[in-house]
Design a protein around this motif. Structure first.
Motif, PDB file in Angstrom:
ATOM      1  N   PHE A  56      18.936  19.654  -6.347  1.00 13.49           N
ATOM      2  CA  PHE A  56      19.740  20.735  -6.125  1.00 13.49           C
ATOM      3  C   PHE A  56      19.705  21.297  -4.765  1.00 13.49           C
ATOM      4  O   PHE A  56      19.805  22.719  -5.204  1.00 13.49           O
ATOM      5  CB  PHE A  56      18.519  21.250  -6.898  1.00 13.49           C
ATOM      6  N   GLN A  57      19.670  21.086  -3.798  1.00 14.60           N
ATOM      7  CA  GLN A  57      20.149  21.268  -2.888  1.00 14.60           C
ATOM      8  C   GLN A  57      19.607  22.312  -2.065  1.00 14.60           C
ATOM      9  O   GLN A  57      19.922  23.139  -1.556  1.00 14.60           O
ATOM     10  CB  GLN A  57      21.129  22.313  -2.730  1.00 14.60           C
ATOM     11  N   GLN A  58      18.219  22.519  -2.837  1.00 10.16           N
ATOM     12  CA  GLN A  58      16.967  22.896  -1.882  1.00 10.16           C
ATOM     13  C   GLN A  58      15.828  22.477  -2.182  1.00 10.16           C
ATOM     14  O   GLN A  58      15.260  21.298  -2.574  1.00 10.16           O
ATOM     15  CB  GLN A  58      17.085  23.913  -3.287  1.00 10.16           C
ATOM     16  N   VAL A  59      14.958  22.304  -1.353  1.00 12.59           N
ATOM     17  CA  VAL A  59      13.519  22.658  -0.722  1.00 12.59           C
ATOM     18  C   VAL A  59      12.487  23.014  -1.475  1.00 12.59           C
ATOM     19  O   VAL A  59      13.211  24.066  -1.558  1.00 12.59           O
ATOM     20  CB  VAL A  59      13.670  22.010   0.770  1.00 12.59           C
ATOM     21  N   PRO A  60      11.577  23.603  -1.496  1.00 13.78           N
ATOM     22  CA  PRO A  60      10.353  22.138  -1.111  1.00 13.78           C
ATOM     23  C   PRO A  60      11.225  20.470  -1.634  1.00 13.78           C
ATOM     24  O   PRO A  60      11.578  20.638  -2.923  1.00 13.78           O
ATOM     25  CB  PRO A  60       9.155  22.302  -1.063  1.00 13.78           C
ATOM     26  N   MET A  61      10.339  19.519  -0.197  1.00 15.01           N
ATOM     27  CA  MET A  61      10.366  17.880  -1.247  1.00 15.01           C
ATOM     28  C   MET A  61       9.620  17.491  -0.899  1.00 15.01           C
ATOM     29  O   MET A  61       8.936  17.715  -0.024  1.00 15.01           O
ATOM     30  CB  MET A  61      12.479  17.515  -0.678  1.00 15.01           C
ATOM     31  N   VAL A  62       9.031  16.319  -1.659  1.00 11.76           N
ATOM     32  CA  VAL A  62       8.334  15.742  -1.737  1.00 11.76           C
ATOM     33  C   VAL A  62       8.217  13.617  -2.051  1.00 11.76           C
ATOM     34  O   VAL A  62       8.524  14.405  -3.341  1.00 11.76           O
ATOM     35  CB  VAL A  62       6.538  16.664  -2.475  1.00 11.76           C
ATOM     36  N   GLU A  63       7.921  13.200  -0.501  1.00 10.66           N
ATOM     37  CA  GLU A  63       8.221  11.830  -1.250  1.00 10.66           C
ATOM     38  C   GLU A  63       7.116  11.670  -1.780  1.00 10.66           C
ATOM     39  O   GLU A  63       6.236  11.700  -1.214  1.00 10.66           O
ATOM     40  CB  GLU A  63       8.753  10.929   0.219  1.00 10.66           C
ATOM     41  N   MET A  64       6.687  10.173  -3.135  1.00  9.93           N
ATOM     42  CA  MET A  64       5.280  10.609  -3.577  1.00  9.93           C
ATOM     43  C   MET A  64       5.454   9.673  -4.426  1.00  9.93           C
ATOM     44  O   MET A  64       6.526   9.447  -5.045  1.00  9.93           O
ATOM     45  CB  MET A  64       4.516  12.087  -4.008  1.00  9.93           C
ATOM     46  N   ASP A  65       4.651   8.776  -4.714  1.00  4.51           N
ATOM     47  CA  ASP A  65       5.012   7.272  -5.062  1.00  4.51           C
ATOM     48  C   ASP A  65       5.856   6.837  -5.560  1.00  4.51           C
ATOM     49  O   ASP A  65       7.145   6.469  -6.770  1.00  4.51           O
ATOM     50  CB  ASP A  65       3.962   7.668  -6.988  1.00  4.51           C
ATOM     51  N   GLY A  66       6.483   6.973  -4.824  1.00  5.41           N
ATOM     52  CA  GLY A  66       8.214   6.097  -4.262  1.00  5.41           C
ATOM     53  C   GLY A  66       8.946   7.196  -4.927  1.00  5.41           C
ATOM     54  O   GLY A  66      10.690   6.322  -5.512  1.00  5.41           O
ATOM     55  N   MET A  67       8.926   8.025  -5.121  1.00  6.17           N
ATOM     56  CA  MET A  67      10.191   8.814  -5.952  1.00  6.17           C
ATOM     57  C   MET A  67      10.401  10.177  -4.788  1.00  6.17           C
ATOM     58  O   MET A  67       9.403  11.176  -4.177  1.00  6.17           O
ATOM     59  CB  MET A  67       9.514   9.774  -7.411  1.00  6.17           C
ATOM     60  N   LYS A  68      11.391  11.105  -4.973  1.00  6.04           N
ATOM     61  CA  LYS A  68      11.493  11.548  -3.877  1.00  6.04           C
ATOM     62  C   LYS A  68      11.621  13.318  -5.338  1.00  6.04           C
ATOM     63  O   LYS A  68      12.720  13.637  -5.540  1.00  6.04           O
ATOM     64  CB  LYS A  68      12.950  11.586  -3.235  1.00  6.04           C
ATOM     65  N   MET A 119       0.830  -1.528  -0.187  1.00  6.52           N
ATOM     66  CA  MET A 119       0.189   0.025  -0.113  1.00  6.52           C
ATOM     67  C   MET A 119       0.807   1.407  -0.028  1.00  6.52           C
ATOM     68  O   MET A 119       1.452   1.340   0.844  1.00  6.52           O
ATOM     69  CB  MET A 119      -0.815  -0.608   1.573  1.00  6.52           C
ATOM     70  N   VAL A 120       0.549   2.250  -0.773  1.00  6.28           N
ATOM     71  CA  VAL A 120       2.020   3.667  -1.175  1.00  6.28           C
ATOM     72  C   VAL A 120       0.705   4.157   0.258  1.00  6.28           C
ATOM     73  O   VAL A 120      -0.062   4.667   0.556  1.00  6.28           O
ATOM     74  CB  VAL A 120       0.892   4.309  -3.034  1.00  6.28           C
ATOM     75  N   GLY A 121       1.912   4.950   0.677  1.00  6.03           N
ATOM     76  CA  GLY A 121       1.713   5.831   1.680  1.00  6.03           C
ATOM     77  C   GLY A 121       1.936   6.878   1.565  1.00  6.03           C
ATOM     78  O   GLY A 121       1.473   7.256   0.408  1.00  6.03           O
ATOM     79  N   LYS A 122       0.960   8.010   2.601  1.00  5.16           N
ATOM     80  CA  LYS A 122       0.271   9.345   1.769  1.00  5.16           C
ATOM     81  C   LYS A 122       2.269   9.702   1.600  1.00  5.16           C
ATOM     82  O   LYS A 122       3.238   9.941   1.940  1.00  5.16           O
ATOM     83  CB  LYS A 122       0.584  10.060   3.287  1.00  5.16           C
ATOM     84  N   PRO A 123       1.712  11.262   1.203  1.00  2.83           N
ATOM     85  CA  PRO A 123       2.746  12.532   0.480  1.00  2.83           C
ATOM     86  C   PRO A 123       3.562  12.688   1.617  1.00  2.83           C
ATOM     87  O   PRO A 123       2.966  13.121   2.559  1.00  2.83           O
ATOM     88  CB  PRO A 123       2.170  12.569  -0.074  1.00  2.83           C
ATOM     89  N   LEU A 124       5.325  12.643   1.075  1.00  2.00           N
ATOM     90  CA  LEU A 124       5.919  13.719   3.273  1.00  2.00           C
ATOM     91  C   LEU A 124       6.162  14.416   2.682  1.00  2.00           C
ATOM     92  O   LEU A 124       6.799  14.661   1.175  1.00  2.00           O
ATOM     93  CB  LEU A 124       6.456  12.284   3.460  1.00  2.00           C
ATOM     94  N   LEU A 125       5.892  15.695   2.638  1.00  2.00           N
ATOM     95  CA  LEU A 125       6.735  16.762   2.541  1.00  2.00           C
ATOM     96  C   LEU A 125       7.488  16.934   3.623  1.00  2.00           C
ATOM     97  O   LEU A 125       7.685  17.473   4.424  1.00  2.00           O
ATOM     98  CB  LEU A 125       5.025  17.625   2.490  1.00  2.00           C
ATOM     99  N   HIS A 126       8.839  17.799   3.127  1.00  2.00           N
ATOM    100  CA  HIS A 126       9.618  17.876   3.759  1.00  2.00           C
ATOM    101  C   HIS A 126      10.221  19.384   3.101  1.00  2.00           C
ATOM    102  O   HIS A 126      10.000  20.307   2.613  1.00  2.00           O
ATOM    103  CB  HIS A 126      11.132  17.833   2.975  1.00  2.00           C
ATOM    104  N   TYR A 127      10.280  20.625   5.590  1.00  2.00           N
ATOM    105  CA  TYR A 127      10.292  22.035   3.874  1.00  2.00           C
ATOM    106  C   TYR A 127       9.906  22.242   5.745  1.00  2.00           C
ATOM    107  O   TYR A 127      10.340  21.631   7.312  1.00  2.00           O
ATOM    108  CB  TYR A 127       8.467  22.919   3.402  1.00  2.00           C
ATOM    109  N   PHE A 128      10.556  24.138   6.168  1.00  2.00           N
ATOM    110  CA  PHE A 128       9.680  24.057   7.547  1.00  2.00           C
ATOM    111  C   PHE A 128       8.626  24.903   7.693  1.00  2.00           C
ATOM    112  O   PHE A 128       7.560  24.758   7.083  1.00  2.00           O
ATOM    113  CB  PHE A 128      10.907  25.881   7.526  1.00  2.00           C
TER     114      PHE A 128
END
Length: 222
Positions: A52-64, A1-10
């Protein structure tokens, strides 16, 4: 089962906020991992997950995924918020890119030095009233439909509703003379998943005191 998207930011709005809005409108629950120090950001960089050493970054569907517009386009494509054909997509992109210009001013506004804030606020309000909002009001008048493109919800509508909310924070009367934009704001806000997202306390706020503003500026190189 695919998990929820994970958002990386401040823990603020910034460039992640449009991603949150789009996921909320699509009815997608997500989780967030906030960065509070420069070390948190350096950890992601050292892990090699920030292309590119920057955020935002979203982990989703097996991708970063990185790069805000790429993330938004992926979400819009996946959840049918990107039009039915290439012509509709071109219009959606055109409208979204126009809004991105105004949104960039809003994102940066909290981080301007105090002596520049009044000038930048006046410029932002002037552009909203005289350039951007009239253009979108004209689009609605031209076709008489409920949404900007194809008479169905797209990412352009969601970005526009978000921008209306943002500008109303700065000037509660800024929608005077734009009844069709007010109608869109209500239409998007009434989506069940957006009602939940827009509940008091659910939206991320940018730092308000000078200490936190300086901390965020240091981490994210404003």
């Amino acid at each position: 089962m695919v998990g929820k998207p994970l958002l990386h930011y401040f823990n603020g709005r910034g460039r992640m906020e449009s991603i949150r809005w789009l996921l909320a409108a699509a009815g997608v629950e997500f989780e967030e991992k906030f960065m509070h120090t420069n070390e948190d950001l350096e950890k992601l960089r050292s892990d090699g997950v920030l292309m590119f050493q920057q955020v935002p970054m979203v982990e989703m569907d097996g991708m970063k995924l990185v790069q805000t517009r790429a993330i938004l386009n992926y979400i819009a494509s996946k959840y049918d918020l990107y039009g039915k054909d290439m012509k509709e997509r071109a219009l959606i992109d055109m409208y979204s890119e126009g809004l991105a210009d105004l949104n960039e001013m809003f994102i940066n506004y909290p981080y301007y030095p105090s002596e520049q804030k009044e000038e930048n606020l006046a410029l932002m309000k002037e552009k909203a009233r005289n350039r951007y909002f009239p253009a979108f009001e004209k689009v609605f008048k031209s076709h008489g439909q409920e949404y900007l493109v194809g008479n169905r919800l797209s990412k352009a509508d969601i970005h526009l509703a978000e921008m209306v909310y943002n500008m109303e924070e700065l000037d509660s009367n800024i929608l005077a003379g734009f009844p069709l934009l007010q109608a869109l704001k209500t239409r998007v806000s009434d989506l069940p998943t957006m009602k939940k997202f827009l509940q008091p306390g659910s939206q991320r706020k940018p730092p308000e005191d000078e200490e936190n503003v300086l901390k965020v500026k240091k981490i994210f190189n404003f």
